[in-house]
Scaffold this motif. Structure first.
Motif, short mmCIF file in Angstrom:
data_model
loop_
_atom_site.label_atom_id
_atom_site.label_comp_id
_atom_site.label_asym_id
_atom_site.label_seq_id
_atom_site.Cartn_x
_atom_site.Cartn_y
_atom_site.Cartn_z
N UNK A 92 -37.88 48.68 24.65
CA UNK A 92 -38.79 49.13 23.59
C UNK A 92 -38.19 50.40 22.97
N UNK A 93 -37.91 50.30 21.69
CA UNK A 93 -37.24 51.38 20.98
C UNK A 93 -38.23 52.09 20.07
N UNK A 94 -38.33 53.40 20.21
CA UNK A 94 -39.20 54.17 19.34
C UNK A 94 -38.49 54.39 18.00
N UNK A 95 -39.19 54.99 17.08
CA UNK A 95 -38.62 55.15 15.73
C UNK A 95 -37.32 55.96 15.78
N UNK A 96 -36.29 55.40 15.13
CA UNK A 96 -35.03 56.11 14.94
C UNK A 96 -34.71 56.13 13.46
N UNK A 97 -34.55 57.33 12.90
CA UNK A 97 -34.16 57.47 11.50
C UNK A 97 -32.65 57.58 11.42
N UNK A 98 -32.08 57.05 10.35
CA UNK A 98 -30.64 57.18 10.17
C UNK A 98 -30.30 57.31 8.69
N UNK A 99 -29.24 58.04 8.44
CA UNK A 99 -28.78 58.31 7.10
C UNK A 99 -27.44 57.61 6.91
N UNK A 100 -27.38 56.69 5.94
CA UNK A 100 -26.15 55.96 5.66
C UNK A 100 -25.37 56.69 4.56
N UNK A 101 -24.12 56.96 4.83
CA UNK A 101 -23.25 57.58 3.84
C UNK A 101 -23.82 58.91 3.32
N UNK A 102 -24.55 59.61 4.20
CA UNK A 102 -25.13 60.92 3.87
C UNK A 102 -26.11 60.89 2.70
N UNK A 103 -26.69 59.69 2.40
CA UNK A 103 -27.61 59.65 1.26
C UNK A 103 -28.69 58.58 1.35
N UNK A 104 -28.49 57.53 2.14
CA UNK A 104 -29.46 56.45 2.18
C UNK A 104 -30.29 56.52 3.46
N UNK A 105 -31.57 56.83 3.31
CA UNK A 105 -32.44 57.03 4.48
C UNK A 105 -33.18 55.75 4.85
N UNK A 106 -33.02 55.32 6.11
CA UNK A 106 -33.73 54.15 6.64
C UNK A 106 -34.23 54.51 8.04
N UNK A 107 -35.09 53.67 8.59
CA UNK A 107 -35.46 53.85 10.00
C UNK A 107 -35.91 52.52 10.60
N UNK A 108 -35.87 52.46 11.93
CA UNK A 108 -36.22 51.24 12.66
C UNK A 108 -37.08 51.58 13.87
N UNK A 109 -37.81 50.57 14.34
CA UNK A 109 -38.47 50.65 15.64
C UNK A 109 -38.80 49.22 16.07
N UNK A 110 -39.08 49.03 17.37
CA UNK A 110 -39.43 47.70 17.84
C UNK A 110 -38.88 47.39 19.22
N UNK A 111 -38.58 46.11 19.46
CA UNK A 111 -38.19 45.66 20.79
C UNK A 111 -36.97 44.75 20.74
N UNK A 112 -36.24 44.74 21.87
CA UNK A 112 -35.16 43.78 22.05
C UNK A 112 -35.30 43.18 23.44
N UNK A 113 -35.53 41.87 23.51
CA UNK A 113 -35.54 41.17 24.79
C UNK A 113 -34.10 40.80 25.12
N UNK A 114 -33.48 41.58 26.02
CA UNK A 114 -32.05 41.33 26.26
C UNK A 114 -31.80 40.13 27.17
N UNK A 115 -32.84 39.59 27.80
CA UNK A 115 -32.67 38.37 28.60
C UNK A 115 -32.48 37.16 27.68
N UNK A 116 -33.26 37.13 26.60
CA UNK A 116 -33.11 36.04 25.62
C UNK A 116 -32.31 36.48 24.39
N UNK A 117 -31.95 37.76 24.35
CA UNK A 117 -31.22 38.35 23.23
C UNK A 117 -31.93 38.08 21.91
#
Length: 201
Positions: A92-117
């Motif tokens: 379970x991943x909490x919100x992570x913000x990221x900046x692409x090329x020092x100008x494009x702001x996005x963010x993600x959160x959610x889950x990854x079931x690594x057993x079923x990928x």
């Protein structure tokens, strides 16, 4: 290694400007010789990364319609610390913000079931990154929310009624239309997690 299973962006990292640090809280931590690892809470300090342009990153950059950026082999990503937990094969991943090329702001959160990928995450994009969409007070605070599915190595933005024209055309008009629909549907969506402190601000 569990690190590349945590987030789609980590599967395309080429290098980092500083060592990536992972801090695991002792409470709730279990790493048995057999069976699944359990982590109650952990923080991964990613900092500035240099990544291959592939998967969702390439989709986002293609939408920006910047030829130099889109054709570049690498992209720099500046990330906030990634906080996560692992239980019963689900990360379970909490919100992570990221900046692409020092100008494009996005963010993600959610889950990854690594057993079923299988990914079940949300990708949030500010609509003014699309060519021809002016930044306003509204679209600065109400991002486009796009379902992120697929596997950790091959993530995809899932098409649905709210975003199919945006994904097909990536035009300014579509971005504005979808942003309007997404804002209207915000009440039905998962609550957007609060923003962490960004190192680039």
């Amino acid at each position: 290694s569990y690190l590349h299973k945590i987030h789609p962006h980590l599967s395309c990292v080429l290098s980092s400007n500083a060592p990536i640090k992972v801090r695991i809280d002792p409470e709730g931590f279990c790493y048995p010789a057999q069976g699944n690892c359990s982590i109650g809470h952990a923080t991964c300090e990613l900092g500035q990364l240099h990544c291959k342009q592939q998967g969702v990153l390439r989709s986002i950059l293609g939408a920006v319609q910047d030829e130099d950026l889109f054709t570049s082999a690498q992209i720099e990503i500046w990330c906030t610390p990634l906080e996560f937990s692992i239980q019963d094969g689900v990360i379970r991943v909490e919100r992570m913000d990221f900046l692409l090329d020092n100008r494009l702001h996005c963010f993600t959160w959610g889950e990854h079931n690594y057993l079923s990928d299988q990914l079940s995450m949300t990708l949030a994009i500010n609509p003014f990154i699309f060519q021809g969409v002016a930044q306003t007070a509204e679209n600065k605070t109400l991002p486009l929310l796009l379902p992120l599915k697929g596997s950790i190595a091959n993530p995809r933005i899932e098409k649905n009624e709210s975003n199919r024209s945006l994904l097909a055309l990536f035009s300014a008009e579509d971005a504005l239309e979808i942003h309007s629909q997404t804002s209207a549907e915000k009440v039905h969506c998962k609550q957007i997690p609060p923003a962490p402190r960004a190192p680039w601000e």
